[in-house]
Design a protein around this motif. Structure first.
Motif, short mmCIF file in Angstrom:
data_model
loop_
_atom_site.label_atom_id
_atom_site.label_comp_id
_atom_site.label_asym_id
_atom_site.label_seq_id
_atom_site.Cartn_x
_atom_site.Cartn_y
_atom_site.Cartn_z
N PRO A 172 -8.25 2.17 -2.71
CA PRO A 172 -8.05 3.55 -3.23
C PRO A 172 -6.79 3.67 -4.08
N ALA A 173 -5.70 3.04 -3.64
CA ALA A 173 -4.44 3.13 -4.41
C ALA A 173 -4.55 2.39 -5.75
N ILE A 174 -5.32 1.30 -5.76
CA ILE A 174 -5.50 0.56 -7.03
C ILE A 174 -6.29 1.43 -8.01
N ARG A 175 -7.37 2.03 -7.50
CA ARG A 175 -8.20 2.88 -8.38
C ARG A 175 -7.40 4.07 -8.89
N ALA A 176 -6.53 4.60 -8.05
CA ALA A 176 -5.73 5.77 -8.46
C ALA A 176 -4.49 5.35 -9.26
N LYS A 177 -4.33 4.05 -9.49
CA LYS A 177 -3.13 3.50 -10.16
C LYS A 177 -1.85 4.06 -9.53
N ASP A 178 -1.86 4.12 -8.21
CA ASP A 178 -0.76 4.74 -7.47
C ASP A 178 0.26 3.66 -7.05
N ARG A 179 1.24 3.45 -7.92
CA ARG A 179 2.23 2.40 -7.69
C ARG A 179 3.03 2.61 -6.41
N ASP A 180 3.39 3.87 -6.13
CA ASP A 180 4.24 4.13 -4.96
C ASP A 180 3.51 3.75 -3.67
N THR A 181 2.22 4.12 -3.59
CA THR A 181 1.48 3.77 -2.38
C THR A 181 1.31 2.26 -2.27
N LEU A 182 1.03 1.61 -3.40
CA LEU A 182 0.90 0.14 -3.36
C LEU A 182 2.20 -0.48 -2.87
N MET A 183 3.31 0.02 -3.38
CA MET A 183 4.61 -0.52 -2.98
C MET A 183 4.82 -0.35 -1.48
N LYS A 184 4.43 0.81 -0.95
CA LYS A 184 4.59 1.05 0.51
C LYS A 184 3.69 0.10 1.30
N LEU A 185 2.45 -0.07 0.83
CA LEU A 185 1.50 -0.91 1.56
C LEU A 185 1.97 -2.36 1.64
N LEU A 186 2.57 -2.85 0.56
CA LEU A 186 2.90 -4.29 0.53
C LEU A 186 4.29 -4.60 1.08
N THR A 187 5.06 -3.54 1.39
CA THR A 187 6.43 -3.77 1.86
C THR A 187 6.49 -3.98 3.37
N PHE A 188 7.22 -5.03 3.76
CA PHE A 188 7.46 -5.30 5.18
C PHE A 188 8.98 -5.38 5.35
N GLU A 189 9.55 -4.26 5.84
CA GLU A 189 11.02 -4.23 5.89
C GLU A 189 11.61 -5.29 6.81
N LYS A 190 10.93 -5.53 7.93
CA LYS A 190 11.45 -6.52 8.89
C LYS A 190 11.51 -7.91 8.24
N VAL A 191 10.49 -8.22 7.43
CA VAL A 191 10.48 -9.53 6.75
C VAL A 191 11.64 -9.58 5.76
N GLU A 192 11.86 -8.49 5.04
CA GLU A 192 12.95 -8.49 4.06
C GLU A 192 14.32 -8.65 4.74
N GLU A 193 14.49 -7.97 5.89
CA GLU A 193 15.76 -8.12 6.61
C GLU A 193 15.96 -9.57 7.03
N ALA A 194 14.89 -10.20 7.50
CA ALA A 194 14.99 -11.61 7.93
C ALA A 194 15.32 -12.51 6.74
N VAL A 195 14.72 -12.23 5.57
CA VAL A 195 15.01 -13.04 4.37
C VAL A 195 16.50 -12.95 4.06
N MET A 196 17.04 -11.72 4.07
CA MET A 196 18.45 -11.56 3.70
C MET A 196 19.39 -12.28 4.66
N LYS A 197 19.04 -12.26 5.94
CA LYS A 197 19.88 -12.96 6.93
C LYS A 197 19.76 -14.47 6.75
N ARG A 198 18.51 -14.93 6.55
CA ARG A 198 18.30 -16.38 6.46
C ARG A 198 18.97 -16.98 5.22
N VAL A 199 18.88 -16.26 4.07
CA VAL A 199 19.48 -16.86 2.87
C VAL A 199 21.00 -16.92 2.98
#
Ligand SMILES: C=C(O[C@@H]1C=C(C(=O)O)C=C[C@H]1O)C(=O)O
Length: 253
Positions: A172-199
């Motif tokens: 639905p978000a792709i058909r609506a070209k809804d970038r904000d919803t796509l960004m929310k769907l693909l974001t995993f904050e916990k993974v990003e926090e782990a990346v920042m700590k690991r690097v």
């Protein structure tokens, strides 16, 4: 791993491995001072008559022409910085697995990566100064740029895996070209926090001075670990997510 058996776990594993290449490339570049003539319009234009522009551009363009002949850009995971006028490959074609949706080939954000690297990232991890080693500096920059580009465009594979895991959530978000919803769907904050700590941890381990005396050089690193974390948090991950969104927007074309 064969691309047709990719999973979110395996693409994340590749991103983790690519952290090593990025951090090592930053450490190598930080070995030289900023060497600003490498990036200046005027430094080479009086001596290389067939080329105008900064030395870095010259080195990257010429290297890419050679690598294109060797077949590098036939791999969908590789993206040239100067795709215009690249010579054709002279090697036998390899049958790369067709994992990505074909419009993926039109996504190349290397211009943004180039501008971000030169105008924002370099001054954060490289000391001021000039030691005259401009060609070696440009060669180090090329390695950094290639490692960053590969990682950021890997967002295409990440997005494909996420889409295949739950197409009904993304469609639905792709058909609506809804970038904000796509960004929310693909974001995993916990993974990003782990990346920042690991690097940051990797930058400490890879960039420490290794000495033979017991007291060593504790707390002194070749690249500041908190800066590496910031590069990831402020640019590398946002650019990867930008690629993911761009890919998903074309996923139903
Ligand atoms: C790459 C992914 O997508 C997003 C981007 C991330 C990154 O660039 O490292 C990490 C988590 C997600 O917010 C992922 O889910 O692994």
């Amino acid at each position: 791993m064969a691309t047709n058996s990719l999973t979110l776990e395996s693409v994340r594993h590749s991103l983790i491995r690519q952290e090593d290449s990025i951090i090592f490339s930053l450490i190598e570049r930080a070995h030289f001072p900023i060497n600003s003539p490498t990036y200046s319009q005027s430094y080479v234009s009086n001596s290389i008559h067939t080329f105008s522009g900064p030395l870095l551009r010259f080195v990257v363009k010429e290297t890419e022409a050679l690598l294109a002949k060797a077949g590098r850009y036939a791999n969908p995971e590789e993206h040239p910085f100067f795709p215009e006028d690249l010579p054709p490959s002279v090697v036998p074609p390899h049958n790369f697995a067709k994992f990505l949706h074909p419009p993926a080939a039109s996504i190349n954000i290397n211009k943004d990566i180039w501008d971000t690297y030169i105008n924002k990232l370099l001054q954060l991890f490289v000391a001021p100064g000039d030691d005259g080693n401009y060609a070696s500096t440009a060669a180090s920059d090329l390695v950094c740029l290639q490692a960053l580009s590969r990682r950021i465009h890997y967002g295409k594979l990440v997005a494909e895996v996420k889409f295949r895991e739950s197409p009904q959530e993304y469609e639905p978000a792709i058909r609506a070209k809804d970038r904000d919803t796509l960004m929310k769907l693909l974001t995993f904050e916990k993974v990003e926090e782990a990346v920042m700590k690991r690097v940051a941890k990797k930058a400490m381990m890879f960039g420490q001075e290794v000495t033979l005396n017991k007291d060593g050089n504790h707390g002194k690193y070749k690249v500041d670990p908190s800066v590496v974390s910031r590069l990831y948090g402020d640019w590398i991950m946002p650019l990867t997510k930008h690629v993911e969104v761009e890919y998903l927007l074309r996923r139903l074309d």
